[in-house]
Motif scaffolding. Structure first.
Motif, PDB file in Angstrom:
ATOM      1  N   ASP A 115       0.843  -1.189   0.000  1.00 46.10           N
ATOM      2  CA  ASP A 115       0.000   0.000   0.000  1.00 46.10           C
ATOM      3  C   ASP A 115       0.880   1.242   0.000  1.00 46.10           C
ATOM      4  OD1 ASP A 115      -2.350  -1.486   0.076  1.00 46.10           O
ATOM      5  OD2 ASP A 115      -2.502  -1.415   2.257  1.00 46.10           O
ATOM      6  N   ALA A 116       0.425   2.266  -0.730  1.00 44.37           N
ATOM      7  CA  ALA A 116       1.287   3.433  -0.897  1.00 44.37           C
ATOM      8  C   ALA A 116       0.466   4.653  -1.289  1.00 44.37           C
ATOM      9  CB  ALA A 116       2.336   3.152  -1.975  1.00 44.37           C
ATOM     10  N   GLU A 117       1.148   5.766  -1.357  1.00 47.64           N
ATOM     11  CA  GLU A 117       0.601   6.950  -1.999  1.00 47.64           C
ATOM     12  C   GLU A 117       1.680   7.528  -2.902  1.00 47.64           C
ATOM     13  OE1 GLU A 117       1.183  10.886   0.661  1.00 47.64           O
ATOM     14  OE2 GLU A 117      -0.263   9.476   1.514  1.00 47.64           O
ATOM     15  N   LEU A 136       6.935   6.260  -4.733  1.00 42.85           N
ATOM     16  CA  LEU A 136       5.822   5.964  -3.840  1.00 42.85           C
ATOM     17  C   LEU A 136       6.263   6.070  -2.384  1.00 42.85           C
ATOM     18  CD1 LEU A 136       4.167   2.812  -5.514  1.00 42.85           C
ATOM     19  CD2 LEU A 136       3.641   5.240  -5.882  1.00 42.85           C
ATOM     20  N   LYS A 137       5.353   6.520  -1.546  1.00 39.98           N
ATOM     21  CA  LYS A 137       5.593   6.618  -0.108  1.00 39.98           C
ATOM     22  C   LYS A 137       4.845   5.506   0.609  1.00 39.98           C
ATOM     23  CE  LYS A 137       4.738   9.711   3.843  1.00 39.98           C
ATOM     24  NZ  LYS A 137       4.173  11.026   4.243  1.00 39.98           N
ATOM     25  N   HIS A 138       5.530   4.824   1.518  1.00 43.37           N
ATOM     26  CA  HIS A 138       4.929   3.735   2.296  1.00 43.37           C
ATOM     27  C   HIS A 138       5.056   4.062   3.773  1.00 43.37           C
ATOM     28  CE1 HIS A 138       5.189   1.330  -1.423  1.00 43.37           C
ATOM     29  NE2 HIS A 138       6.406   1.840  -1.530  1.00 43.37           N
ATOM     30  N   THR A 147       9.746   3.934  -2.332  1.00 36.80           N
ATOM     31  CA  THR A 147      10.240   3.091  -3.419  1.00 36.80           C
ATOM     32  C   THR A 147      10.209   3.893  -4.712  1.00 36.80           C
ATOM     33  OG1 THR A 147       8.015   2.105  -3.641  1.00 36.80           O
ATOM     34  CG2 THR A 147       9.671   0.850  -2.418  1.00 36.80           C
ATOM     35  N   LEU A 148      11.268   3.741  -5.482  1.00 35.47           N
ATOM     36  CA  LEU A 148      11.425   4.477  -6.743  1.00 35.47           C
ATOM     37  C   LEU A 148      11.328   3.508  -7.908  1.00 35.47           C
ATOM     38  CD1 LEU A 148      13.962   7.257  -7.595  1.00 35.47           C
ATOM     39  CD2 LEU A 148      13.813   5.236  -9.072  1.00 35.47           C
ATOM     40  N   GLY A 163      -0.103  12.440  -3.899  1.00 35.65           N
ATOM     41  CA  GLY A 163      -1.024  12.104  -2.826  1.00 35.65           C
ATOM     42  C   GLY A 163      -2.034  11.033  -3.184  1.00 35.65           C
ATOM     43  N   GLN A 164      -2.083  10.655  -4.448  1.00 39.03           N
ATOM     44  CA  GLN A 164      -3.001   9.605  -4.899  1.00 39.03           C
ATOM     45  C   GLN A 164      -2.667   8.292  -4.194  1.00 39.03           C
ATOM     46  OE1 GLN A 164      -2.973   9.295  -9.174  1.00 39.03           O
ATOM     47  NE2 GLN A 164      -3.664   7.171  -9.174  1.00 39.03           N
ATOM     48  N   THR A 165      -3.667   7.610  -3.664  1.00 37.65           N
ATOM     49  CA  THR A 165      -3.423   6.340  -2.977  1.00 37.65           C
ATOM     50  C   THR A 165      -3.337   5.205  -3.987  1.00 37.65           C
ATOM     51  OG1 THR A 165      -5.791   6.008  -2.601  1.00 37.65           O
ATOM     52  CG2 THR A 165      -4.531   7.099  -0.856  1.00 37.65           C
TER      53      THR A 165
END
Length: 228
Positions: A115-117, A136-138, A147-148, A163-165
């Motif tokens: 799961d990320a945004e 992505l931010k986790h 993660t890139l 900011g999109q989930t």
């Protein structure tokens, strides 16, 4: 678990990870590949040509009856000598790869492992650079990491929003080809980053030997997360 033990923390998440290339490609379809400066077979290849490098990678995949070639974490490579994007001065030359490469077909779908945004995205257009890139931010409790995903298609960043989930297992992007991905054979550059240091849509994926100790800590081995 404290992120002071980053390798253990990342490895602990591997049991919950969705395969970044999807479930249709199993781990038995992966084969390790050596693109280091010590590979004598590669040293006979004109790596300044994405076509010649692609032929080398494709032959390795075919000869091993695989679908994906992977590797490259902390690998010292000559590939980057072709581009002024990587400093050629002896003390600062960036030639140590600090992500994991997954070499496979253009337009291969990339999936969110967790799961990320969407943290940020950008088309990094320098010769030899990532091309279209997504970060992505986790977040797990108080632990945050990123993660890139580099060398993507232009379509991958067309309709994204910061900011999109993104749910685990959801499609994130597709791989680009040499015309948009920095002039490389199609592949995913996958990297784990603890501290983005203020970067947006970009983060070094190759470092110099003088900085490798820092990046080894800030960018844990992605194989720990993907279970390769």
């Amino acid at each position: 678990m404290s992120f002071n033990s980053s390798s253990e923390f990342i490895k602990s998440l591997s049991v919950d990870v969705f395969p970044v290339l999807g479930k249709s490609i199993s781990k038995v379809d992966f084969v390790a590949i050596d693109l280091s400066e010590t590979n004598e077979d590669l040293n006979k290849v004109d790596v300044s040509s994405s076509q010649k490098l692609s032929e080398f990678v494709d032959a390795h995949i075919k000869n091993n009856q695989a679908k994906v070639a992977y590797g490259g974490y902390l690998e010292v490579r000559n590939i980057y000598k072709r581009s002024n994007h990587f400093n050629k001065q002896a003390q600062t030359e960036r030639n140590i790869h600090i992500g994991l490469d997954l070499w496979c077909d253009a337009q291969t779908t990339i999936f969110a492992p967790l799961d990320a945004e969407v943290h940020s995205f950008k088309n990094n257009t320098n010769f030899g650079d990532y091309g279209p890139t997504i970060i992505l931010k986790h977040q797990y409790g108080e632990e945050v990491f990123y993660t890139l995903y580099g060398h993507l298609s232009l379509q991958s960043i067309k309709n994204l929003q910061v900011g999109q989930t993104i749910a685990k297992g959801a499609p994130v992007a597709t791989l680009g080809d040499a015309s948009v991905n920095g002039d490389y054979p199609p592949h995913l550059h996958f990297q784990i980053i603890k501290d983005l240091q203020g970067n947006l849509g970009d983060y070094p994926g190759v470092c110099s030997k003088t900085d490798v100790a820092f990046y080894k800590t800030n960018c844990p081995n992605p194989e720990l997360l993907l279970g390769l």
